[in-house]
Design a protein around this motif. Sequence first.
Motif, PDB file in Angstrom:
ATOM      1  N   LYS A 181       0.845  -0.775  -0.199  1.00 32.84           N
ATOM      2  CA  LYS A 181       0.069   0.013  -0.265  1.00 32.84           C
ATOM      3  C   LYS A 181       1.017   1.686  -0.127  1.00 32.84           C
ATOM      4  O   LYS A 181       1.582   0.940   0.169  1.00 32.84           O
ATOM      5  N   ILE A 182       0.684   2.189  -0.444  1.00 32.94           N
ATOM      6  CA  ILE A 182       0.957   3.559  -0.389  1.00 32.94           C
ATOM      7  C   ILE A 182       0.338   4.278  -0.324  1.00 32.94           C
ATOM      8  O   ILE A 182      -1.577   4.267  -0.881  1.00 32.94           O
ATOM      9  N   THR A 183       0.585   5.743   0.686  1.00 34.26           N
ATOM     10  CA  THR A 183       0.208   6.693   0.753  1.00 34.26           C
ATOM     11  C   THR A 183       0.145   8.291  -0.596  1.00 34.26           C
ATOM     12  O   THR A 183       1.316   7.827  -0.147  1.00 34.26           O
ATOM     13  N   LEU A 184      -1.423   8.632  -0.563  1.00 31.65           N
ATOM     14  CA  LEU A 184      -0.387  10.070  -1.210  1.00 31.65           C
ATOM     15  C   LEU A 184      -0.978  10.900  -1.427  1.00 31.65           C
ATOM     16  O   LEU A 184      -2.331  10.673  -1.156  1.00 31.65           O
ATOM     17  N   THR A 185      -1.087  11.614  -0.773  1.00 27.07           N
ATOM     18  CA  THR A 185      -1.268  13.270   0.152  1.00 27.07           C
ATOM     19  C   THR A 185      -1.711  13.987  -0.682  1.00 27.07           C
ATOM     20  O   THR A 185      -0.202  14.606  -1.765  1.00 27.07           O
ATOM     21  N   LEU A 186      -2.708  14.214  -1.704  1.00 26.75           N
ATOM     22  CA  LEU A 186      -2.529  15.869  -2.309  1.00 26.75           C
ATOM     23  C   LEU A 186      -3.879  16.853  -2.259  1.00 26.75           C
ATOM     24  O   LEU A 186      -4.995  16.721  -1.086  1.00 26.75           O
ATOM     25  N   ALA A 187      -3.956  17.774  -2.774  1.00 24.88           N
ATOM     26  CA  ALA A 187      -4.285  18.763  -2.387  1.00 24.88           C
ATOM     27  C   ALA A 187      -6.003  19.018  -2.821  1.00 24.88           C
ATOM     28  O   ALA A 187      -6.176  19.930  -3.116  1.00 24.88           O
ATOM     29  N   PHE A 188      -6.181  17.965  -3.682  1.00 25.63           N
ATOM     30  CA  PHE A 188      -7.236  17.687  -4.653  1.00 25.63           C
ATOM     31  C   PHE A 188      -8.314  16.524  -4.422  1.00 25.63           C
ATOM     32  O   PHE A 188      -6.729  15.957  -4.355  1.00 25.63           O
ATOM     33  N   PHE A 227      -5.705   7.183  -1.303  1.00 20.87           N
ATOM     34  CA  PHE A 227      -5.699   8.746  -1.813  1.00 20.87           C
ATOM     35  C   PHE A 227      -5.930   9.409  -0.650  1.00 20.87           C
ATOM     36  O   PHE A 227      -7.364   8.951   0.208  1.00 20.87           O
ATOM     37  N   ALA A 228      -5.397  10.856  -0.354  1.00 20.95           N
ATOM     38  CA  ALA A 228      -6.097  11.845   0.801  1.00 20.95           C
ATOM     39  C   ALA A 228      -5.911  13.083   0.429  1.00 20.95           C
ATOM     40  O   ALA A 228      -4.975  12.953  -0.375  1.00 20.95           O
ATOM     41  N   VAL A 229      -6.788  14.239   0.855  1.00 22.85           N
ATOM     42  CA  VAL A 229      -6.429  14.960   0.214  1.00 22.85           C
ATOM     43  C   VAL A 229      -6.589  16.143   1.896  1.00 22.85           C
ATOM     44  O   VAL A 229      -6.899  15.878   2.523  1.00 22.85           O
ATOM     45  N   ASP A 230      -5.441  16.749   0.976  1.00 21.59           N
ATOM     46  CA  ASP A 230      -5.290  17.607   2.549  1.00 21.59           C
ATOM     47  C   ASP A 230      -5.478  19.413   1.372  1.00 21.59           C
ATOM     48  O   ASP A 230      -3.786  19.217   0.870  1.00 21.59           O
ATOM     49  N   GLU A 231      -5.754  19.900   1.632  1.00 17.50           N
ATOM     50  CA  GLU A 231      -5.935  21.149   0.610  1.00 17.50           C
ATOM     51  C   GLU A 231      -4.323  22.110   1.193  1.00 17.50           C
ATOM     52  O   GLU A 231      -3.925  23.159   0.230  1.00 17.50           O
ATOM     53  N   ALA A 232      -4.139  22.350   2.788  1.00 16.39           N
ATOM     54  CA  ALA A 232      -3.080  23.318   3.351  1.00 16.39           C
ATOM     55  C   ALA A 232      -1.760  22.270   2.516  1.00 16.39           C
ATOM     56  O   ALA A 232      -0.537  23.209   2.253  1.00 16.39           O
ATOM     57  N   ILE A 233      -1.536  21.445   2.206  1.00 21.24           N
ATOM     58  CA  ILE A 233      -1.023  20.400   1.038  1.00 21.24           C
ATOM     59  C   ILE A 233       0.169  22.309  -0.250  1.00 21.24           C
ATOM     60  O   ILE A 233       0.979  22.026  -0.960  1.00 21.24           O
ATOM     61  N   ILE A 234      -1.097  22.504  -0.877  1.00 16.85           N
ATOM     62  CA  ILE A 234      -1.349  23.812  -1.624  1.00 16.85           C
ATOM     63  C   ILE A 234      -0.975  23.430  -3.412  1.00 16.85           C
ATOM     64  O   ILE A 234      -2.140  23.648  -4.195  1.00 16.85           O
ATOM     65  N   ALA A 235       0.376  22.253  -3.565  1.00 22.51           N
ATOM     66  CA  ALA A 235      -0.044  21.549  -4.404  1.00 22.51           C
ATOM     67  C   ALA A 235       1.106  20.936  -4.420  1.00 22.51           C
ATOM     68  O   ALA A 235       1.941  20.562  -3.378  1.00 22.51           O
ATOM     69  N   GLY A 236       1.051  20.413  -5.399  1.00 20.01           N
ATOM     70  CA  GLY A 236       2.038  18.528  -5.261  1.00 20.01           C
ATOM     71  C   GLY A 236       1.758  17.761  -4.730  1.00 20.01           C
ATOM     72  O   GLY A 236       0.252  17.616  -4.840  1.00 20.01           O
ATOM     73  N   LEU A 237       2.251  16.921  -3.508  1.00 14.86           N
ATOM     74  CA  LEU A 237       1.869  15.857  -2.866  1.00 14.86           C
ATOM     75  C   LEU A 237       3.003  15.272  -1.796  1.00 14.86           C
ATOM     76  O   LEU A 237       4.364  15.672  -2.047  1.00 14.86           O
ATOM     77  N   VAL A 238       2.145  14.696  -1.037  1.00 13.30           N
ATOM     78  CA  VAL A 238       2.971  13.633  -0.062  1.00 13.30           C
ATOM     79  C   VAL A 238       2.786  12.214  -0.574  1.00 13.30           C
ATOM     80  O   VAL A 238       2.243  11.562   0.094  1.00 13.30           O
ATOM     81  N   ILE A 239       3.845  11.811  -0.067  1.00 16.65           N
ATOM     82  CA  ILE A 239       4.226  10.351  -0.321  1.00 16.65           C
ATOM     83  C   ILE A 239       3.895   9.397   0.798  1.00 16.65           C
ATOM     84  O   ILE A 239       5.249   9.890   1.757  1.00 16.65           O
ATOM     85  N   GLU A 240       3.828   8.266   1.710  1.00 25.79           N
ATOM     86  CA  GLU A 240       4.267   7.502   2.324  1.00 25.79           C
ATOM     87  C   GLU A 240       3.977   5.982   2.014  1.00 25.79           C
ATOM     88  O   GLU A 240       3.139   5.717   1.182  1.00 25.79           O
ATOM     89  N   TYR A 241       5.359   5.415   1.862  1.00 26.80           N
ATOM     90  CA  TYR A 241       5.297   4.182   1.574  1.00 26.80           C
ATOM     91  C   TYR A 241       6.329   3.610   2.323  1.00 26.80           C
ATOM     92  O   TYR A 241       7.449   3.787   2.104  1.00 26.80           O
ATOM     93  N   MET A 242       6.039   2.364   2.253  1.00 31.37           N
ATOM     94  CA  MET A 242       6.974   1.192   2.969  1.00 31.37           C
ATOM     95  C   MET A 242       7.675   1.712   4.346  1.00 31.37           C
ATOM     96  O   MET A 242       8.960   1.776   4.011  1.00 31.37           O
TER      97      MET A 242
END
Length: 160
Positions: A93-100, A126-141
């Motif tokens: 599993k991988i968690t990807l946090t996006l602004a949208f 997929f998670a949404v966090d508008e505070a990241i403005i743009a881009g993404l945050v990745i959590e993996y292994m």
Amino acid sequence: MDSKDNQKVNFRLLVDSIFTVDQLISVKDDIRTISGILYKIRPGSFSNQIKTKVGPNLNFYISSLEAEGRLPAPSSLGNFLADLARFLDNIDKITLTLAFAPSLDFQKEVVLWLEKNLGKKIIADFAVDEAIIAGLVIEYMGKYKDYSKASEIKLGIQTA
């Protein structure tokens, strides 16, 4: 091909239709539903008996196995479903946090790209966090990487 390889081939049709954690949870819920009604199986098409009780991914998978004559006998279905659930639990599993909030097509494309580049099956949360403005945050292994604009802005403020 040993039995583990056969099992992977048997599960491939279902696994290839799962891209997100939400889809995975839905299929695992469906597996629990089917496991709970195995004692009620009547003669005839098993897929017809479960089609109103499970989602389209698992129903299509069971129907396909049944049509190909590869669905285990009713006495073995419980073990087959338990093996399937364990197999699904072991997919990375991988968690990807996006602004949208990404569309389903976008999610699928991202997961297919990740699978191609990582060389293995991946399920994305997929998670949404508008505070990241743009881009993404990745959590993996167990690793965390912030590719967001918010981190760049914070870094710019700290160095100013």
